[in-house]
Design a protein around this motif. Structure first.
Motif, PDB file in Angstrom:
ATOM      1  N   MET A  96      51.359 -38.825 -54.071  1.00 16.69           N
ATOM      2  CA  MET A  96      52.386 -37.992 -53.467  1.00 16.69           C
ATOM      3  C   MET A  96      53.267 -37.267 -54.485  1.00 16.69           C
ATOM      4  SD  MET A  96      51.488 -38.747 -50.397  1.00 16.69           S
ATOM      5  CE  MET A  96      52.762 -38.128 -49.307  1.00 16.69           C
ATOM      6  N   SER A  97      53.269 -37.728 -55.735  1.00 18.28           N
ATOM      7  CA  SER A  97      54.142 -37.120 -56.745  1.00 18.28           C
ATOM      8  C   SER A  97      53.538 -37.339 -58.127  1.00 18.28           C
ATOM      9  CB  SER A  97      55.549 -37.715 -56.677  1.00 18.28           C
ATOM     10  OG  SER A  97      55.502 -39.134 -56.731  1.00 18.28           O
ATOM     11  N   GLU A 117      51.397 -43.473 -52.106  1.00 19.00           N
ATOM     12  CA  GLU A 117      51.625 -44.157 -50.838  1.00 19.00           C
ATOM     13  C   GLU A 117      50.451 -45.101 -50.612  1.00 19.00           C
ATOM     14  OE1 GLU A 117      52.867 -41.921 -47.256  1.00 19.00           O
ATOM     15  OE2 GLU A 117      51.161 -42.889 -46.266  1.00 19.00           O
ATOM     16  N   ARG A 158      58.225 -40.334 -53.442  1.00 23.91           N
ATOM     17  CA  ARG A 158      58.295 -38.904 -53.140  1.00 23.91           C
ATOM     18  C   ARG A 158      58.593 -38.072 -54.390  1.00 23.91           C
ATOM     19  NH1 ARG A 158      59.781 -35.535 -48.677  1.00 23.91           N
ATOM     20  NH2 ARG A 158      59.971 -33.424 -49.491  1.00 23.91           N
ATOM     21  N   THR A 159      59.393 -38.612 -55.308  1.00 29.67           N
ATOM     22  CA  THR A 159      59.825 -37.834 -56.455  1.00 29.67           C
ATOM     23  C   THR A 159      59.975 -38.725 -57.679  1.00 29.67           C
ATOM     24  OG1 THR A 159      61.586 -36.360 -57.280  1.00 29.67           O
ATOM     25  CG2 THR A 159      62.257 -38.095 -55.766  1.00 29.67           C
ATOM     26  N   GLU A 175      60.661 -42.435 -50.365  1.00 27.68           N
ATOM     27  CA  GLU A 175      60.866 -41.877 -49.033  1.00 27.68           C
ATOM     28  C   GLU A 175      60.268 -42.841 -48.013  1.00 27.68           C
ATOM     29  OE1 GLU A 175      60.644 -37.533 -46.981  1.00 27.68           O
ATOM     30  OE2 GLU A 175      58.849 -38.215 -48.000  1.00 27.68           O
ATOM     31  N   HIS A 201      64.319 -37.052 -51.565  1.00 28.45           N
ATOM     32  CA  HIS A 201      63.300 -36.002 -51.597  1.00 28.45           C
ATOM     33  C   HIS A 201      63.061 -35.443 -52.994  1.00 28.45           C
ATOM     34  CE1 HIS A 201      64.299 -35.075 -47.106  1.00 28.45           C
ATOM     35  NE2 HIS A 201      63.383 -36.018 -47.217  1.00 28.45           N
TER      36      HIS A 201
END
Length: 356
Positions: A96-97, A117, A158-159, A175, A201
């Motif tokens: 995801m990041s 994830e 997420r980040t 997240e 986020h």
């Protein structure tokens, strides 16, 4: 105002000098490269892996990375003409990041971080061939409370923001879980702190002011002036637009920042129902909405926001409608004159990275 005296020489050097940059940005199924040279922009389409969620570019090795939702991580050494699977036996399949360290370059590669994830953070020192995970991230007391509302049985990183001044310090945003900090390159972790938000986020660090960290979250904005020891929330002026997706700070002034906001997740991402705005804040003043040069809020999905350390007062913003540049510290924007693909108009820009 924060002391940016270390920036002064760079500011003087760049005055009157036109910087050449490229912006890679990703929709679900494609990656695009917008390149500027002598004031003229071009846009090319790169066929990437399917179901993209994140991208990154290592300027040391010139390797482009693409994380997917169900097929792991890929890398390309030829600008996206061909791709190789990386970390197939090491990483969770939903990447995801991705983040490239600006302070750790080991031989031919920068240190690369990947977040997945279910939530896990991974580190590679050889361009993605081998990886080390950070299992103590999942030992934090708040972990049983982490949950991503659309898929409440799980959560994700997420980040990722490697600190730009301290090599061993790194922040991750879960997240939905919050901002977590490591002071030893991911070996051990500190739990979320009072004053930060939980629906994290985007986390950004200032390139020249040590300790300035900015968080954009579903609940709004938070910042730290002491490297994550403490946090303060600040939503004054946002009105109903407290769903913040990205934030960026002026490299020449750590107290001036812009953010991409919506009234909620439903209005943030998909162009057919999007209604998003851009806001600006300086000093201790309230957030103010930016309109000059930006598209109407209706149909405008959230912007990915980018800056370059060598360009004080310049912001880049990318969404489904185009690329927008501010050269006056976020007061106004101009749309880049480039032929825009029809498929992007109806897509969400999932990630973007600026390359010099």
């Amino acid at each position: 105002m924060n002391d940016v005296s270390g920036y002064t020489n760079i500011n003087m050097i760049q005055k009157g000098v036109e910087m050449m940059v490229s912006i890679y940005f990703a929709t679900k199924d494609k990656i695009y490269k917008a390149a500027e040279e002598e004031g003229r922009w071009t846009l090319e389409t790169i066929e990437g892996p399917e179901d993209i969620r994140s991208i990154a570019f290592d300027e040391i090795s010139n390797r482009l990375f693409s994380g997917t939702f169900n097929d792991g991580l890929y890398g390309s050494d030829d600008g996206g003409e061909s791709w190789q699977r990386l970390g197939e036996d090491a990483l969770n399949k939903r990447v995801m990041s991705i983040a490239v360290s600006k302070t750790e370059q080991l031989g031919e590669f920068s240190v690369i971080w990947a977040g997945t994830e279910p939530s896990m953070l991974y580190r590679t020192e050889d361009g993605g061939m081998t990886w080390t995970d950070c299992p103590e991230l999942l030992e934090l007391p708040s972990e049983p409370e982490w949950s991503f509302p659309p898929r409440p049985e799980t959560h994700h990183v997420r980040t990722i923001q490697p600190d730009l001044h301290d090599t061993e310090k790194i922040f991750v945003g879960i997240e939905l879980g919050g901002v977590m900090r490591s002071l030893d390159s991911g070996a051990t972790w500190e739990d979320r702190k009072t004053g930060s938000h939980h629906d994290s986020h985007s986390i950004k660090a200032h390139p020249f002011v040590r300790g300035r960290i900015y968080e954009a979250a579903g609940e709004g904005f938070a910042e730290s002036t002491d490297g994550g020891d403490s946090w303060q929330k600040f939503n004054d002026g946002l009105d109903d637009y407290t769903y913040m997706v990205d934030v960026a700070a002026n490299p020449g002034d750590a107290d001036t920042m812009i953010a991409s906001v919506a009234q909620g997740p439903r209005e943030a991402y998909m162009p057919e129902r999007a209604n998003t705005r851009m806001v600006r804040r300086t000093g201790d003043n309230a957030w103010e909405f930016i309109d000059a040069g930006l598209p109407d809020a209706e149909g405008s999905a959230v912007f990915a926001l980018l800056t370059d350390a060598g360009q004080p007062g310049v912001f880049y913003a990318v969404n489904n409608l185009g690329i927008y540049i501010s050269e006056d510290a976020g007061f106004s924007f101009d749309m880049v004159d480039v032929e825009w693909p029809d498929e992007v108009l109806e897509s969400r820009v999932l990630d973007a990275v600026l390359v010099k």
